[in-house]
Structures are given as structure tokens and as C-alpha cells.
Design a protein around this motif. Structure first.
Motif, PDB file in Angstrom:
ATOM      1  N   SER A  62      60.441  19.727  10.179  1.00 50.31           N
ATOM      2  CA  SER A  62      59.840  18.592   9.974  1.00 50.31           C
ATOM      3  C   SER A  62      59.330  17.985  11.530  1.00 50.31           C
ATOM      4  O   SER A  62      58.460  17.489  11.926  1.00 50.31           O
ATOM      5  CB  SER A  62      60.546  17.513   9.340  1.00 50.31           C
ATOM      6  OG  SER A  62      61.987  17.419   9.500  1.00 50.31           O
ATOM      7  N   LEU A  63      60.375  18.524  12.361  1.00 40.77           N
ATOM      8  CA  LEU A  63      59.996  18.037  13.857  1.00 40.77           C
ATOM      9  C   LEU A  63      58.798  18.650  14.189  1.00 40.77           C
ATOM     10  O   LEU A  63      57.970  18.106  15.103  1.00 40.77           O
ATOM     11  CB  LEU A  63      61.270  18.278  14.554  1.00 40.77           C
ATOM     12  CG  LEU A  63      61.131  17.957  16.214  1.00 40.77           C
ATOM     13  CD1 LEU A  63      60.594  16.552  16.612  1.00 40.77           C
ATOM     14  CD2 LEU A  63      62.443  18.395  17.005  1.00 40.77           C
ATOM     15  N   LEU A  64      58.779  20.063  14.128  1.00 37.33           N
ATOM     16  CA  LEU A  64      57.680  20.932  14.614  1.00 37.33           C
ATOM     17  C   LEU A  64      56.595  20.149  13.922  1.00 37.33           C
ATOM     18  O   LEU A  64      55.349  20.386  14.467  1.00 37.33           O
ATOM     19  CB  LEU A  64      58.066  22.239  14.276  1.00 37.33           C
ATOM     20  CG  LEU A  64      56.818  23.377  14.819  1.00 37.33           C
ATOM     21  CD1 LEU A  64      56.860  23.205  16.173  1.00 37.33           C
ATOM     22  CD2 LEU A  64      57.466  24.948  14.492  1.00 37.33           C
ATOM     23  N   TYR A  65      56.544  20.084  12.695  1.00 37.81           N
ATOM     24  CA  TYR A  65      55.200  19.393  11.866  1.00 37.81           C
ATOM     25  C   TYR A  65      54.622  18.313  12.615  1.00 37.81           C
ATOM     26  O   TYR A  65      53.599  18.204  12.699  1.00 37.81           O
ATOM     27  CB  TYR A  65      55.545  19.281  10.338  1.00 37.81           C
ATOM     28  CG  TYR A  65      54.625  18.675   9.410  1.00 37.81           C
ATOM     29  CD1 TYR A  65      53.842  19.544   8.676  1.00 37.81           C
ATOM     30  CD2 TYR A  65      54.435  17.390   9.496  1.00 37.81           C
ATOM     31  CE1 TYR A  65      52.807  18.868   7.964  1.00 37.81           C
ATOM     32  CE2 TYR A  65      53.425  16.775   8.727  1.00 37.81           C
ATOM     33  CZ  TYR A  65      52.550  17.680   7.831  1.00 37.81           C
ATOM     34  OH  TYR A  65      51.379  17.193   7.183  1.00 37.81           O
ATOM     35  N   CYS A  66      55.548  17.285  12.690  1.00 35.76           N
ATOM     36  CA  CYS A  66      55.182  16.152  13.245  1.00 35.76           C
ATOM     37  C   CYS A  66      54.428  16.265  14.570  1.00 35.76           C
ATOM     38  O   CYS A  66      53.507  15.778  14.835  1.00 35.76           O
ATOM     39  CB  CYS A  66      56.301  15.220  13.558  1.00 35.76           C
ATOM     40  SG  CYS A  66      56.974  14.536  11.941  1.00 35.76           S
ATOM     41  N   LEU A  67      55.011  17.102  15.639  1.00 40.58           N
ATOM     42  CA  LEU A  67      54.692  17.527  17.153  1.00 40.58           C
ATOM     43  C   LEU A  67      53.273  18.205  16.900  1.00 40.58           C
ATOM     44  O   LEU A  67      52.265  17.622  17.343  1.00 40.58           O
ATOM     45  CB  LEU A  67      55.515  18.262  17.774  1.00 40.58           C
ATOM     46  CG  LEU A  67      56.883  17.691  18.107  1.00 40.58           C
ATOM     47  CD1 LEU A  67      57.874  18.719  18.598  1.00 40.58           C
ATOM     48  CD2 LEU A  67      56.700  16.506  19.153  1.00 40.58           C
ATOM     49  N   ARG A  68      53.048  19.029  15.855  1.00 38.15           N
ATOM     50  CA  ARG A  68      51.857  20.003  15.905  1.00 38.15           C
ATOM     51  C   ARG A  68      50.907  18.737  15.243  1.00 38.15           C
ATOM     52  O   ARG A  68      49.762  18.978  15.778  1.00 38.15           O
ATOM     53  CB  ARG A  68      52.120  21.085  14.754  1.00 38.15           C
ATOM     54  CG  ARG A  68      52.513  22.216  15.569  1.00 38.15           C
ATOM     55  CD  ARG A  68      52.572  23.211  14.453  1.00 38.15           C
ATOM     56  NE  ARG A  68      53.329  24.558  15.055  1.00 38.15           N
ATOM     57  CZ  ARG A  68      53.987  25.533  14.272  1.00 38.15           C
ATOM     58  NH1 ARG A  68      53.753  25.648  13.065  1.00 38.15           N
ATOM     59  NH2 ARG A  68      54.255  26.487  14.922  1.00 38.15           N
ATOM     60  N   ALA A  69      51.179  17.997  14.287  1.00 39.67           N
ATOM     61  CA  ALA A  69      50.158  17.058  13.994  1.00 39.67           C
ATOM     62  C   ALA A  69      49.600  15.990  14.895  1.00 39.67           C
ATOM     63  O   ALA A  69      48.673  15.716  14.824  1.00 39.67           O
ATOM     64  CB  ALA A  69      50.681  16.249  12.816  1.00 39.67           C
ATOM     65  N   ALA A  70      50.680  15.829  15.683  1.00 39.23           N
ATOM     66  CA  ALA A  70      50.071  14.834  16.984  1.00 39.23           C
ATOM     67  C   ALA A  70      49.597  15.593  18.304  1.00 39.23           C
ATOM     68  O   ALA A  70      49.024  14.931  19.000  1.00 39.23           O
ATOM     69  CB  ALA A  70      51.442  14.023  17.525  1.00 39.23           C
ATOM     70  N   GLY A  71      49.465  16.991  18.275  1.00 39.90           N
ATOM     71  CA  GLY A  71      49.168  17.514  19.324  1.00 39.90           C
ATOM     72  C   GLY A  71      50.275  17.673  20.506  1.00 39.90           C
ATOM     73  O   GLY A  71      49.720  17.401  21.781  1.00 39.90           O
ATOM     74  N   LEU A  72      51.265  17.421  20.368  1.00 39.45           N
ATOM     75  CA  LEU A  72      52.342  17.333  21.343  1.00 39.45           C
ATOM     76  C   LEU A  72      53.432  18.283  21.318  1.00 39.45           C
ATOM     77  O   LEU A  72      53.561  18.978  20.526  1.00 39.45           O
ATOM     78  CB  LEU A  72      53.180  15.737  21.116  1.00 39.45           C
ATOM     79  CG  LEU A  72      52.212  14.683  21.185  1.00 39.45           C
ATOM     80  CD1 LEU A  72      52.929  13.490  20.853  1.00 39.45           C
ATOM     81  CD2 LEU A  72      51.434  14.361  22.584  1.00 39.45           C
ATOM     82  N   THR A  73      54.266  18.257  22.394  1.00 42.09           N
ATOM     83  CA  THR A  73      55.342  19.280  22.642  1.00 42.09           C
ATOM     84  C   THR A  73      56.549  18.236  22.827  1.00 42.09           C
ATOM     85  O   THR A  73      56.394  16.927  23.200  1.00 42.09           O
ATOM     86  CB  THR A  73      55.070  20.066  23.808  1.00 42.09           C
ATOM     87  OG1 THR A  73      55.188  19.362  25.084  1.00 42.09           O
ATOM     88  CG2 THR A  73      54.010  20.855  23.554  1.00 42.09           C
ATOM     89  N   LEU A  74      57.872  18.953  22.599  1.00 44.73           N
ATOM     90  CA  LEU A  74      58.911  17.830  22.801  1.00 44.73           C
ATOM     91  C   LEU A  74      58.812  17.244  24.564  1.00 44.73           C
ATOM     92  O   LEU A  74      59.570  16.274  24.603  1.00 44.73           O
ATOM     93  CB  LEU A  74      60.427  18.834  22.856  1.00 44.73           C
ATOM     94  CG  LEU A  74      60.814  18.741  21.257  1.00 44.73           C
ATOM     95  CD1 LEU A  74      62.093  19.593  21.361  1.00 44.73           C
ATOM     96  CD2 LEU A  74      61.052  17.202  20.769  1.00 44.73           C
ATOM     97  N   ALA A  75      58.120  17.932  25.294  1.00 45.01           N
ATOM     98  CA  ALA A  75      58.360  17.509  26.730  1.00 45.01           C
ATOM     99  C   ALA A  75      57.439  16.121  26.760  1.00 45.01           C
ATOM    100  O   ALA A  75      57.614  15.388  27.758  1.00 45.01           O
ATOM    101  CB  ALA A  75      57.663  18.537  27.567  1.00 45.01           C
TER     102      ALA A  75
END
Length: 136
Positions: free
Chosen positions: A46-59
């Protein structure tokens, strides 16, 4: 111009999931929606899904708020986020019922609210909590 903080919320334990809020994107999903296992623990998919949807990385994330069920909220070390490269300073453990209360409050139209949380379980074996929140 000051940028709005990018915040991720993670729920540890059963019914795991993640949410991400930026100044332009709000996305959330439960782990069970991605792996088709009801009450699924975990948060990675779910974290990866959210990051991809926003076009972001954890950094790109400024703060990771973490809620879980147990005796006390998880410590920054107990969250298990170090293996993802998240600095301890960007991790904020949050009381389980307080996270429910803030969700209700922040999505409401009110500047001041008293929120009653009744839940199957939270931190310190509590099943309910009352919180008064003022213009956060």
C-alpha cells in the motif's frame, strides 16, 4: 514559497495500509485491497501504491506517521522502517485512537471538535477514547 509537507500515514498490524497527503494529492489504500487477503497485516504494497500514485519516492516524504495496536505506540525503532532507509527523525509514532480521532477531525468542517473513538482495541488495551481537538 514554502512547500506543504508531504506526509505518509502507516497502520501496522491487522488491517494494515498506507495513506499519502501532499498539497496536490491525497491517496490511501488498505493492504487487503492489493493482496486480496482480508484483514491483511503489513503496509509495504500500500505504501508503494501511494507513492506511485503521487509520483514520489520515500526520499520525497517529509514525515511518516505510524500507528499500531499494542501496549504503547511503536517506538521509532519498533516501526521497522529503517530497512526502507527512512531516517528516525522523519518517523512519528502516533497513539492508535488519536490517529482515528485526527482522521475524523481533519475531514470535518469544524475548527473545534470532541471526538469519541470506540474500537476493538488500541494502545494499552483501550477500547475507547475521547479527544478534544482544537484548530490543528
Amino acid at each position: 514559497m514554502k512547500r506543504t509537507p508531504r506526509v505518509v500515514g502507516i497502520n501496522l498490524g491487522h488491517d494494515g495500509g498506507a495513506a499519502l497527503i501532499t498539497d496536490t494529492v491525497m491517496v490511501a489504500i488498505g493492504e487487503e485491497r492489493l493482496n486480496r487477503t482480508r484483514y491483511s497485516p503489513g503496509f509495504e504494497a500500500s505504501l508503494l501504491y501511494c507513492l506511485r500514485a503521487a509520483g514520489l519516492t520515500l526520499a520525497d516524504v517529509d514525515l511518516v506517521a505510524v500507528s499500531g495496536i499494542g501496549r504503547t505506540p511503536p517506538t521509532r525503532t519498533e516501526t521497522g522502517l529503517a530497512h526502507l532507509g527512512i531516517d528516525r527523525e522523519r518517523i512519528l509514532p502516533v497513539d492508535h485512537h488519536l490517529s482515528h480521532a485526527y482522521t475524523a477531525y481533519c475531514l470535518s468542517p469544524y475548527e473545534t471538535a470532541t471526538v469519541l473513538v470506540v474500537d476493538g482495541g488500541g494502545n494499552n488495551n483501550a477500547t475507547e477514547g475521547v479527544v478534544t481537538l482544537l484548530g490543528v
